[in-house]
Scaffold this active site. Structure first.
Site, PDB file in Angstrom:
ATOM      1  N   SER A  18      37.985  72.868 -28.953  1.00 57.22           N
ATOM      2  CA  SER A  18      39.043  73.719 -29.511  1.00 57.22           C
ATOM      3  C   SER A  18      40.367  73.528 -28.758  1.00 57.22           C
ATOM      4  CB  SER A  18      38.625  75.196 -29.524  1.00 57.22           C
ATOM      5  OG  SER A  18      38.582  75.735 -28.232  1.00 57.22           O
ATOM      6  N   HIS A 114      40.853  76.021 -16.751  1.00 56.00           N
ATOM      7  CA  HIS A 114      39.667  76.806 -16.377  1.00 56.00           C
ATOM      8  C   HIS A 114      39.839  78.226 -16.906  1.00 56.00           C
ATOM      9  CE1 HIS A 114      36.076  77.670 -14.084  1.00 56.00           C
ATOM     10  NE2 HIS A 114      36.632  78.813 -13.730  1.00 56.00           N
TER      11      HIS A 114
HETATM   12  C1  GRF Z   1      37.401  76.196 -22.279  1.00 55.21           C
HETATM   13  O1  GRF Z   1      37.123  77.552 -22.063  1.00 55.21           O
HETATM   14  C2  GRF Z   1      38.022  75.584 -21.049  1.00 55.21           C
HETATM   15  O2  GRF Z   1      38.804  76.484 -20.313  1.00 55.21           O
HETATM   16  C3  GRF Z   1      36.838  75.164 -20.240  1.00 55.21           C
HETATM   17  O3  GRF Z   1      35.880  74.735 -21.179  1.00 55.21           O
HETATM   18  C4  GRF Z   1      36.123  75.384 -22.431  1.00 55.21           C
HETATM   19  C5  GRF Z   1      36.250  74.284 -23.436  1.00 55.21           C
HETATM   20  O4  GRF Z   1      36.323  74.783 -24.739  1.00 55.21           O
HETATM   21  N1  GRF Z   1      37.188  74.169 -19.252  1.00 55.21           N
HETATM   22  P1  GRF Z   1      36.748  73.805 -25.914  1.00 55.21           P
HETATM   23  O5  GRF Z   1      35.757  72.635 -25.906  1.00 55.21           O
HETATM   24  O6  GRF Z   1      38.136  73.350 -25.659  1.00 55.21           O
HETATM   25  O7  GRF Z   1      36.619  74.624 -27.162  1.00 55.21           O
END
Ligand code: GRF
Length: 213
Positions: A18, A114
């Site tokens: 996402s 993060h």
């Molecule tokens: C996000 O919450 C990001 O902060 C963390 O992993 C998650 C990835 O979500 N590092 P997506 O794959 O971008 O939906």
């Protein structure tokens, strides 16, 4: 926007994608002066590959287990990034450590996001819903998002930007994750844009802003 000024971004992602989608949208809207040259994943068939393929972006499955030695893995990783003339490496939900030679070659040019306020609730094992479960278990009233440069360890690189998100009474890990994710999708493209425009640098392991967002 002049084509020659576009930065080449390699995205590393393990799963859903996402954040990748949010970044891609801002590139397509010509808000971020960049192109995504490839998506690399440690998983063979992550959902993020479907988004990339639909957008015509090449995908690569790259895993330490495919190589006999850490050195061979790092060499291949570097060669792949160089093949695409990568300027910036963007981690978007990537669960593996970046090999040290890659960190050295791309010092100041690898970003991670993060879903908490580092240095709390970070490090090995703090990923996905586990982060939000730990935040709720600790009983803190404020969590947030951290965007930082990547070093050889999990979640310890120099912090570029943080934004707070409230923890609300009755939150579940899922409801908190959703509130945090909305902020992620807004600020990661902003920071990537700022990097591409030369506003952010890593000097002596410290972040230097040439202009604030
Ligand atoms: C996000 O919450 C990001 O902060 C963390 O992993 C998650 C990835 O979500 N590092 P997506 O794959 O971008 O939906």
């Amino acid at each position: 926007m002049k084509e020659s000024k576009l930065k080449n971004i390699a995205v590393l992602a393990s799963g859903r994608g996402s954040n990748f989608q949010a970044i891609l949208t801002k590139i397509e809207e010509q808000v971020i002066p960049a192109r995504i040259v490839c998506v690399i994943s440690d998983n063979p068939q992550p959902p993020v590959f479907q988004i990339a393929t639909a957008a015509g972006i090449p995908t690569h499955w790259l895993n330490r287990k495919q190589f006999a030695t850490p050195e061979a893995y790092a060499d291949f990783f570097l060669d792949l990034l160089k093949h695409y003339h990568t300027d910036l490496v963007v981690l978007a939900g990537y669960l593996k450590l970046i090999p040290a030679p890659v960190v050295r070659q791309f010092a100041g040019a690898i970003l991670n996001i993060h879903p908490a306020l580092l240095p709390n609730f970070g490090g090995q094992g703090y990923y996905g819903l586990k982060v939000h479960e730990a935040v709720l278990a600790a009983g803190v009233r404020v969590t947030g998002v951290t965007i930082h440069f990547v070093d050889e360890h999990y979640d310890t690189g120099a912090i570029i930007h943080q934004e707070k998100v409230p923890v609300l009474t009755g939150d579940t890990p899922e409801s908190l994750a959703a509130r945090v994710l909305t902020v992620e999708h807004r600020i990661y493209p902003q920071i990537i844009k700022a990097w591409c425009e030369g506003q952010i640098q890593l000097i002596d392991r410290k972040v230097v802003w040439h202009k604030t967002i």
